[in-house]
Design an enzyme around this catalytic site. Structure first.
Site, PDB file in Angstrom:
ATOM      1  N   LYS A  79       0.847  -1.202   0.000  1.00 50.49           N
ATOM      2  CA  LYS A  79       0.000   0.000   0.000  1.00 50.49           C
ATOM      3  C   LYS A  79       0.877   1.244   0.000  1.00 50.49           C
ATOM      4  O   LYS A  79       1.857   1.314   0.758  1.00 50.49           O
ATOM      5  CB  LYS A  79      -0.927  -0.014   1.220  1.00 50.49           C
ATOM      6  CG  LYS A  79      -1.944   1.127   1.236  1.00 50.49           C
ATOM      7  CD  LYS A  79      -2.909   1.037   2.428  1.00 50.49           C
ATOM      8  CE  LYS A  79      -3.942   2.154   2.394  1.00 50.49           C
ATOM      9  NZ  LYS A  79      -4.888   2.092   3.531  1.00 50.49           N
ATOM     10  N   SER A 154      -9.894   2.282   2.535  1.00 53.75           N
ATOM     11  CA  SER A 154      -8.932   2.950   1.670  1.00 53.75           C
ATOM     12  C   SER A 154      -7.934   2.001   0.988  1.00 53.75           C
ATOM     13  O   SER A 154      -7.345   2.376  -0.020  1.00 53.75           O
ATOM     14  CB  SER A 154      -8.143   3.970   2.487  1.00 53.75           C
ATOM     15  OG  SER A 154      -7.354   3.331   3.467  1.00 53.75           O
ATOM     16  N   SER A 178     -10.408   0.219   6.822  1.00 55.96           N
ATOM     17  CA  SER A 178      -9.733   0.336   5.529  1.00 55.96           C
ATOM     18  C   SER A 178      -9.035  -0.927   5.031  1.00 55.96           C
ATOM     19  O   SER A 178      -8.628  -0.984   3.876  1.00 55.96           O
ATOM     20  CB  SER A 178      -8.701   1.475   5.576  1.00 55.96           C
ATOM     21  OG  SER A 178      -9.340   2.711   5.387  1.00 55.96           O
TER      22      SER A 178
END
Lengths: 489, 478, 95
Positions: A79, A154, A178
């Protein structure tokens, strides 16, 4: 898949160990898939072909010398919130479009020490603020099950990459859901560990008292392997917990007979779509057939988790994001007229609308005269929510509930209404407020889109939680389904 | 109309740690710009603070030294504001829950009587960086070497009534922090900085007047001048029918005035909240006990001891205990040359301080070791040389580093102590000065000095002054 | 809870965010909606409840006072927007 490579980390590790294929071959396989599918799915902001090849070669050499660990040579998607030395780390924001960190996040350092191969930096909502990946400066990642739907957020790029087999595993971060919500939307498994389990050093902060990094993969078994590698005490993070290293796979085979699972009645109200309620009901039957005892419990204050969460998260982010001022790094506006112009324009240009909204809400909530009514009140609710969970864990071993009130929604469907977007996190934020571990694993499909279910455990009870998830995955095959799009190449 | 001033001070004590409050970067003064600003000090994305143990120990030491409460749990908060030398957009500082609360420091008040100044709190925080405004056209330049340096902000109650009292408190604290070894006290380098809150009210009025805060006073003299100016200014404002505005003011040492910073700053709304990157700081009883073990004898206790043990007067004792090194030097000299502590005190506060002053040196740089001074004073006591000779010898010791005996030998300093020889010289002078003898005998005491001078001249400065005095008095017969 | 244009402007100024005049009303409406959502917190009486700042109630660990960070100015200033002679430059802010 036709390629002949297995999908899961565990199977890939076995293949590497047996010599069925090398890490270089495996890495090339994923890089080829990324080249083919990423233009459509936008899972990666940055693909690190050369870096990945170098890491893969090193992993193969390490294996040749007999020094490979279980994760050595396994590729993954990182990420883009985790700082990586020498590799641009954007956090999904124009603000950091040019930011190349001089250091690497501890969690990532550990994955690399274990020999993992970073394929690239995964797309995400800007500064992890969003539940759909649509706030990314680089455009949204798309849901491999239906590219006109969001992957969740997210950690949407991470979830979509794993679902589309553009990586067998990924890192994520979870501030209010997330990791779990995109895992649910994309039909993969994702774990948010106990707060303090995974070092936050080098993980760009959204809301410091809620943020926690964790793994995403296809199975609970894989999550256990990844968590073992990325977690552990770090003296550079004052909130890191110094606990004895443990084998998170040790309870994967544990029988569920006598296990007590609690279903919070507050999670099963009218806000949960009926089809999703049915999925959860089915999951409950699976667990009962495995010998677990399911009972209804109550988390009376969980309905207040969303407002409390939005105050805590916005307040902390408003302060955490003050460092983006165009002075030492990151975006600076052209030709600032004066200092104020430098600040206000650099920040206005560098941040997207959702980030600005949260900064404004947080600034307001902390400003003179409002602190007690907002931040103070939210911190008190946080205490009540934590007490609810502690009372529940007096009765049951783990909590079973929905991850999200809906399946993946259409791109653009909620972007005009921030509040409706916030409600996508209605079942996940309480876990962050209390700092508990929670995971989401696939539990069914509705209208061709995956549905996840959430398991919440007591502090530091990840191993048991993963065992409970693993038994479910042994009894079901939701997690083995592959999106049609991913099978094309 | 009688006015009284009400003054409170906030003093920023820069703690003498090797590394910063929350990072492992060095704190040394004077490095090239931004060479001591690490990723944490720069507030780069993803970095996190970790508290420096030594800074906490230093705060505890100060707390014990001022008889304060040490909080078992204190909290670091964020003070949010934007400024180019504040890298994170917030300063980490203890706000609602400081580590030290409710201490006191005793000073000499206006009437010479001891006065107790209450210290409300002392809290740990990080310093900001520095801005340079005149090096690059159109730009200000930011150096973040100082950013993150540990500070202990010591805040008094508004207990001081004059600039002199404020300076006395500031000196007392300055002495204390150096005793404790927690601050180098270097005011030019900004290691000890003062903000003064000043208000005035009509004598006897129980209500406090509106205060102005004067920022960043970095010398005792500036504190005194700025407060004096500010008191006068506020009285003038009120007496001419105006109102004092609550504001921040800057002292301009060139114009010797304070001026408003209004319009240059926003209305402050610091949005304090507990720093979520840091957990509550705990200090255990064991930590406190350990700190107490390390506590040196403090200035007040040392002064009392000097009064009783050495029979010094208040003024000398106070002067000697201002710096730990001075007190130690005094006691070393005394232990080598016991018997006349008053003489030693006079020499240190007179000759030694004067010479240091002229040379612009700190006490630690004094070139005359304690054994040297002890030997010199021994030669006065055994009458080998007179006091005025000793001063010359001292100067030469300073220059050359030689022992007093070597210098006395070389310079041929030898005191004339033979009564008969002195008497002969006195007789010569009296015989040659009938006019002066007449004046003296008719009551003009001042003329006595004339005789002393004449005899000294004849003896080439070597006559023992006490003996000379006695013989002169006897011979002049008054 | 309605947030007016003046308030939006004041908060934006505090947060050093430039907001176009045309955006103020929109932000105001959105902020108002968010604060309405947040107002639900008032449903619960929290008198006497100790605030929870941190999920795990542990205490700070301290680090030894040791210099561990060497000078890395060159690397750290590589991505800086404006640097000269080792300083970070900003528009002059004191006349």
């Amino acid at each position: 898949m036709a390629s002949g490579f297995p999908s899961t980390v565990a199977a890939l590790a076995a293949g590497l160990e047996r010599g069925d294929f090398s890490s270089v071959e495996l890495t090339e396989h994923y890089l080829a898939r990324i080249r083919a599918l990423n233009p459509e799915l936008n899972c990666y902001i940055t693909v690190c072909e050369d870096g990945a090849r170098a890491q893969a070669r090193a992993a193969d050499e390490r294996r040749a010398m007999g020094e490979a660990g279980v994760l050595t040579g396994i590729p993954y998607a990182n990420k883009d919130i985790f700082c990586t030395a020498g590799v641009r780390t954007s956090c999904g924001s124009r603000m950091l479009d040019n930011f190349v960190p001089p250091y690497t996040a501890t969690a990532v350092e550990r994955l690399h020490e274990a020999g993992m191969v970073m394929l690239g930096k995964a797309n995400m909502d800007e500064f992890a603020m969003g539940s759909s990946n649509e706030t990314s400066f680089y455009g949204p990642a798309r849901n491999p099950w239906r590219p006109d739907c969001v992957p969740g957020g997210s950690s949407g790029g991470s979830a979509a990459a794993v679902a589309a087999r553009l990586a067998p595993a990924a890192t994520g971060t979870d501030t209010g859901g997330s990791i779990r919500q995109p895992a649910s939307f994309c039909g993969v498994s994702g774990l948010k560990p106990t707060y303090g389990r995974v070092s936050r050093w080098g993980m760009i902060a959204f809301a410091s008292s809620l943020d926690q990094g964790g793994p995403m993969a296809l199975t609970a078994e894989d999550l256990a392997l990844l968590l073992g590698a990325m977690s552990g005490f770090d003296s550079r993070d004052s909130t890191s917990v110094d606990c004895v290293p443990e084998d998170f796979s040790r309870l994967l085979g544990a029988p569920l007979a006598g296990l007590k699972l609690g279903l919070p009645k507050e999670f099963l109200d009218g806000r949960l779509a009926p089809e999703l309620g049915a999925t959860l009901e089915e999951a409950r039957r699976v667990y009962e057939s495995l010998g677990a005892e399911c009972r209804e419990i109550s988390l009376p204050n969980s309905g207040l988790a969303i407002p409390a969460y939005y105050i805590v998260a916005s307040a902390e982010c408003s302060s955490n994001l003050s460092r983006y001022d165009g002075v030492r790094f990151g975006h600076r506006c052209d030709q600032p007229a004066d200092l104020l112009d430098l600040y206000t324009r650099s920040r206005a240009e560098g941040f997207g609308a959702e980030v600005k909204r949260r900064i404004l809400v947080g600034t307001y909530a902390l400003s003179a005269g409002y602190y007690e009514a907002y931040y103070g009140k939210a911190q008190k609710l946080r205490r009540l929510i934590q007490r609810d969970f502690q009372a529940a864990f007096g009765e049951v071993d783990a909590i079973l509930g929905p991850t999200s009130p809906s399946v993946a929604f259409g791109l653009g469907q909620k972007t005009d209404d921030p509040v409706s977007m916030y409600l996508a996190d209605i079942y996940t934020t309480a876990v962050n407020l209390a700092g508990l571990p929670g995971l989401s694993i696939p539990a069914g499909f509705v209208d061709g889109l995956p549905v996840g279910m959430q398991l919440i455990g007591n502090y530091f009870d990840e191993a048991r939680l993963l065992g409970i998830a693993h038994r479910f995955q042994q009894a079901t095959d939701w997690h083995r389904r592959v999106p049609a799009l991913a099978d094309k190449v | 109309m009688q006015w009284e001033a009400v003054i409170g001070l906030e003093i920023h004590v820069q703690l003498a740690t090797s590394s910063k409050m929350f990072s492992g970067a060095a704190t040394a003064y004077g490095a090239a710009p931004n060479t001591q600003a690490c990723d944490i000090d720069l507030g780069l994305p993803g970095v996190l603070p970790v508290i420096n143990r030594r800074a906490v120990e230093m705060a505890v030491l100060l707390g014990l030294a001022i008889g304060a409460q040490i909080a078992p749990v204190s909290i670091f908060a964020r003070k949010n504001y934007f400024y180019p030398d504040l890298p994170k957009g917030y300063q980490i500082s203890q706000y609602e829950a400081p580590i030290v609360r409710h201490g006191t420091l005793e000073i000499a008040g206006a009437d010479g009587e001891p006065k107790t100044i209450r210290i409300l709190r002392a809290h740990l925080e990080e310093d900001a960086g520095k801005s340079v405004h005149d090096a690059f056209p159109g730009n200000s330049a930011i150096d973040l070497n100082r950013a993150g340096t540990p500070l202990l902000e010591v805040v008094t109650e508004p207990d001081m009534a004059s600039a002199a009292e404020a300076v006395a408190y500031m000196r007392g604290l300055h002495t204390l922090v150096r005793y404790l070894g927690i601050c180098d006290g270097n005011m030019q380098e900004g290691s000890f900085r003062c903000d003064a809150n000043v208000s005035v009210r009509r004598a006897g009025d129980p209500k406090l007047g509106t205060r102005a805060e004067i920022k960043n006073l970095n010398s005792f003299r500036y504190v005194e001048r700025a407060i004096e100016f500010e008191i006068e200014r506020q009285i003038d404002v009120i007496e001419s029918g105006g109102k004092v505005v609550q504001e921040t003011r800057l002292y301009d040492s060139v114009k010797d005035e304070t001026r408003s910073m209004r319009g240059k700053e926003d209305a402050h709304d610091y949005r304090y909240f507990p720093d979520p990157d840091l957990l509550p700081l705990t200090v255990t009883q064991a930590d406190i006990d350990a700190a107490r073990e390390r506590l040196p004898e403090l200035p007040a206790a040392k002064k009392s001891r000097f009064l009783s043990q050495y029979g010094l007067n208040e003024q000398d004792a106070l002067a000697l205990v201002q710096e730990r090194e001075v007190a130690a030097y005094f006691e070393q000299v005394e232990s080598i040359a016991p018997g006349d502590p008053k003489q030693i005190a006079n020499w240190i506060t007179g000759e030694v301080f004067g010479a240091l002053n002229r040379a612009g040196l700190a006490f630690a740089q004094l070139p005359v070791p304690s054994a040297g001074l002890a030997a010199l004073l021994g030669r006065i006591r055994d009458k080998t040389i007179s006091g005025s000779m000793a001063k010359q010898v001292f100067e030469e010791m300073w220059e050359t580093g030689d022992t007093p005996d070597a210098i006395i030998e070389r310079r041929g300093f030898k005191q004339l102590t033979d009564d008969g020889a002195i008497a002969a010289l006195v007789d010569e002078v009296i015989a040659a000065s009938p006019e002066q003898v007449e004046q003296y005998r008719s009551g003009k005491d001042k003329v006595f000095g004339y005789f002393v001078g004449q005899v000294m001249k004849k003896s080439k400065g070597q006559a023992n002054p006490q003996q000379l005095n006695e013989i002169l008095k006897a011979k002049l017969g008054r | 809870m309605a947030i007016g244009a003046d308030q939006v402007t004041a908060i934006a100024r505090l947060a050093r965010l430039h907001i176009d005049a045309s955006e103020v009303a929109g932000y105001g409406a959105q902020l108002s909606r968010i604060l309405d959502l947040v107002a639900e917190m008032d449903r619960v009486d929290t008198d006497g409840v100790e605030p929870l700042a941190h999920p795990l109630e542990v205490v700070a660990r301290l680090r030894p006072d040791v210099v561990t960070e060497p000078d890395r100015r060159g690397v750290l200033q590589q991505g800086a927007p404006a640097v000269e002679d080792g300083y970070y430059l900003v528009p002059k802010f004191i006349e």
